[in-house]
Design a protein around this motif. Structure first.
Motif, PDB file in Angstrom:
ATOM      1  N   LEU A  24     -72.603  97.285  28.973  1.00 37.01           N
ATOM      2  CA  LEU A  24     -73.232  98.611  28.960  1.00 37.01           C
ATOM      3  C   LEU A  24     -72.641  99.461  30.079  1.00 37.01           C
ATOM      4  CD1 LEU A  24     -76.903  97.354  28.630  1.00 37.01           C
ATOM      5  CD2 LEU A  24     -75.464  98.206  26.793  1.00 37.01           C
TER       6      LEU A  24
ATOM      7  N   ALA B  99     -72.522 102.224  31.834  1.00 33.00           N
ATOM      8  CA  ALA B  99     -73.184 103.504  32.088  1.00 33.00           C
ATOM      9  C   ALA B  99     -73.375 103.673  33.589  1.00 33.00           C
ATOM     10  CB  ALA B  99     -74.536 103.547  31.389  1.00 33.00           C
ATOM     11  N   GLU B 100     -73.266 104.908  34.050  1.00 33.43           N
ATOM     12  CA  GLU B 100     -73.478 105.169  35.455  1.00 33.43           C
ATOM     13  C   GLU B 100     -74.973 105.060  35.761  1.00 33.43           C
ATOM     14  OE1 GLU B 100     -72.599 108.734  38.610  1.00 33.43           O
ATOM     15  OE2 GLU B 100     -71.414 108.583  36.796  1.00 33.43           O
TER      16      GLU B 100
ATOM     17  N   ALA C 200     -80.063 102.459  34.604  1.00 37.77           N
ATOM     18  CA  ALA C 200     -79.580 102.773  33.254  1.00 37.77           C
ATOM     19  C   ALA C 200     -79.876 101.630  32.291  1.00 37.77           C
ATOM     20  CB  ALA C 200     -78.080 103.055  33.296  1.00 37.77           C
ATOM     21  N   TRP C 201     -79.743 100.394  32.738  1.00 37.80           N
ATOM     22  CA  TRP C 201     -79.980  99.250  31.851  1.00 37.80           C
ATOM     23  C   TRP C 201     -81.461  99.124  31.512  1.00 37.80           C
ATOM     24  CZ3 TRP C 201     -76.946  96.201  35.969  1.00 37.80           C
ATOM     25  CH2 TRP C 201     -75.603  96.558  35.908  1.00 37.80           C
TER      26      TRP C 201
ATOM     27  N   ARG D  26     -82.613 101.944  29.212  1.00 35.06           N
ATOM     28  CA  ARG D  26     -82.189 101.728  27.828  1.00 35.06           C
ATOM     29  C   ARG D  26     -83.131 100.764  27.100  1.00 35.06           C
ATOM     30  NH1 ARG D  26     -76.280 100.866  25.386  1.00 35.06           N
ATOM     31  NH2 ARG D  26     -76.896  99.845  23.467  1.00 35.06           N
TER      32      ARG D  26
END
Length: 71
Positions: free
Chosen positions: A47, A49-50, A55-56, A59
């Motif tokens: 994943l 993503a910044e 972010a994890w 999500r």
């Protein structure tokens, strides 16, 4: 009370002895941090993503309403 070192170091050394205490203090961070480093590496490649942990988790939990947008 004034502390001159990390919390619990005195108890480890007095309980396990100098040799075993030093080994515990040297290897425990490696054993604790290595799985975390592998997990972060896997999540970063799966994943990209910044924001890292935020972010994890966003999500995963976004659909349950845990993360609400202001306004």
């Amino acid at each position: 009370m004034v502390s001159g070192g990390t919390y619990g170091t005195e108890a480890i050394i007095s309980g396990a002895g100098y040799g075993h205490g030093i080994l515990i203090l040297l290897f425990l961070p490696v054993l604790w941090c290595l799985p975390t480093a592998f997990m972060i590496g896997e999540l970063s490649s799966a994943l990209p993503a910044e924001g890292g942990y935020y972010a994890w988790v966003r999500r995963v939990w976004a659909t349950s309403g845990v993360f609400r947008k202001p306004g």
